[in-house]
Design a protein around this motif. Structure first.
Motif, PDB file in Angstrom:
ATOM      1  N   GLY A  41       0.821  -1.204   0.000  1.00  0.00           N
ATOM      2  CA  GLY A  41       0.000   0.000   0.000  1.00  0.00           C
ATOM      3  C   GLY A  41       0.854   1.252   0.000  1.00  0.00           C
ATOM      4  O   GLY A  41       0.565   2.219  -0.719  1.00  0.00           O
ATOM      5  N   CYS A  42       1.922   1.231   0.776  1.00  0.00           N
ATOM      6  CA  CYS A  42       2.844   2.370   0.809  1.00  0.00           C
ATOM      7  C   CYS A  42       3.565   2.545  -0.524  1.00  0.00           C
ATOM      8  O   CYS A  42       3.738   3.670  -1.013  1.00  0.00           O
ATOM      9  N   THR A  44       2.453   1.637  -3.393  1.00  0.00           N
ATOM     10  CA  THR A  44       1.472   2.117  -4.368  1.00  0.00           C
ATOM     11  C   THR A  44       1.352   3.635  -4.316  1.00  0.00           C
ATOM     12  O   THR A  44       1.091   4.289  -5.330  1.00  0.00           O
ATOM     13  N   ILE A  45       1.560   4.219  -3.137  1.00  0.00           N
ATOM     14  CA  ILE A  45       1.553   5.679  -3.023  1.00  0.00           C
ATOM     15  C   ILE A  45       2.658   6.281  -3.875  1.00  0.00           C
ATOM     16  O   ILE A  45       2.484   7.332  -4.513  1.00  0.00           O
ATOM     17  N   SER A 118      -7.943  -5.431  -6.432  1.00  0.00           N
ATOM     18  CA  SER A 118      -6.836  -4.490  -6.282  1.00  0.00           C
ATOM     19  C   SER A 118      -5.759  -4.706  -7.345  1.00  0.00           C
ATOM     20  O   SER A 118      -5.284  -3.760  -7.971  1.00  0.00           O
ATOM     21  N   ILE A 122      -4.520  -2.120 -10.222  1.00  0.00           N
ATOM     22  CA  ILE A 122      -3.130  -1.664 -10.194  1.00  0.00           C
ATOM     23  C   ILE A 122      -2.410  -1.988 -11.499  1.00  0.00           C
ATOM     24  O   ILE A 122      -1.688  -1.158 -12.059  1.00  0.00           O
ATOM     25  N   SER A 212      -4.258   2.591  -2.828  1.00  0.00           N
ATOM     26  CA  SER A 212      -3.348   2.520  -1.680  1.00  0.00           C
ATOM     27  C   SER A 212      -4.123   2.636  -0.369  1.00  0.00           C
ATOM     28  O   SER A 212      -3.804   1.945   0.615  1.00  0.00           O
ATOM     29  N   LEU A 216      -4.158  -0.213   2.574  1.00  0.00           N
ATOM     30  CA  LEU A 216      -3.769   0.144   3.936  1.00  0.00           C
ATOM     31  C   LEU A 216      -4.945   0.072   4.908  1.00  0.00           C
ATOM     32  O   LEU A 216      -4.802   0.404   6.080  1.00  0.00           O
TER      33      LEU A 216
END
Length: 244
Positions: A41-42, A44-45, A118, A122, A212, A216
């Motif tokens: 998730g981080c 993806t940021i 997801s 993505i 993201s 998260l």
């Protein structure tokens, strides 16, 4: 080299990476899998920030009057949300994920649908999926899709270690999406200008932020319903360029 070869390669890397990830994931604890999901998730940021940088693309900013770029992005997302909600894209993705889950995930893993949805979003969102597929269709090379396939393969491995078989099966919608863009390149040629691609990429960056937040477990944004915004962004950018 045949048209669509790049997408075939991309599908294979997602499936192989996902399968390897499932094998690795079976040997780690749920606590560690959750941590891996948080890390993804981080990361993806970071991908979102990279896509959002297209908002400040010089050609995009100069293609329309000052202040109109943000309006193009906002209207693309708002109208896209209306269309996506009316078509229930998110619900359809989850329905497809549940159907595949019942067929391929005998233990009923709660992560299957989240992994499928997801990963599908993505792997589909981003300039490489569009530009690479169009380039493939036009016969000008698959270099961009080779790069994307490499990145997606490693990402699928990491995601599947935490989210299971749903990640590998995301290769299905990704393949359909990219083959569609390959057909655009094959039959219509280069239809988008650089500033239109930049507008689409900036909107894609916002969608990646939504993904993201889902990974998260901060906010369950229905990112699937925002997908029409990707198609609307270049159209609104063209309208602003021509008529404003």
């Amino acid at each position: 080299m045949f048209a669509g070869a790049g997408t075939v390669l991309n599908i294979l890397t997602i499936v192989i990476g996902g399968a390897l990830g499932v094998f690795i994931g079976a040997k780690i604890s749920e606590k560690l899998r959750n941590l891996v999901t948080d890390v993804l998730g981080c990361v993806t940021i970071i991908s979102a920030a990279d896509a959002l940088s297209a908002y400040w693309d010089v050609e995009l900013q100069e293609s329309m009057p000052k202040g109109w770029v943000i309006l193009v992005v906002i209207f693309s997302l708002l109208v896209g949300a209306l269309i996506g909600s009316a078509l229930a894209i998110e619900d359809r993705l989850e329905f497809l994920g549940n159907k595949l889950k019942s067929r391929f995930s005998k233990n009923g893993s709660s992560y299957f649908v989240e992994g499928f949805v997801s990963a599908s979003l993505i792997f589909a969102i981003g300039p490489l999926a569009i530009l690479g597929s169009i380039s493939d269709g036009m016969g000008t090379g698959i270099d961009q899709l080779v790069l994307k396939s490499t990145l997606d393969g490693f990402a699928a491995l990491a995601f599947a270690a935490s989210l299971g078989w749903g990640v590998a099966l995301s290769a299905l919608p990704v393949g359909i999406y990219q083959f569609a863009w390959t057909a655009v390149g094959l039959f219509l040629g280069a239809i988008l200008t650089n500033y239109q691609v930049a507008a689409m990429t900036a909107v894609g960056g916002i969608l990646l932020i939504g993904i993201s937040l889902r990974l998260l477990r901060i906010k369950q944004i229905a990112v699937g319903n925002l997908l029409p915004a990707l198609a609307l962004a270049p159209l609104f950018a063209l309208a602003a360029h021509q008529f404003v």
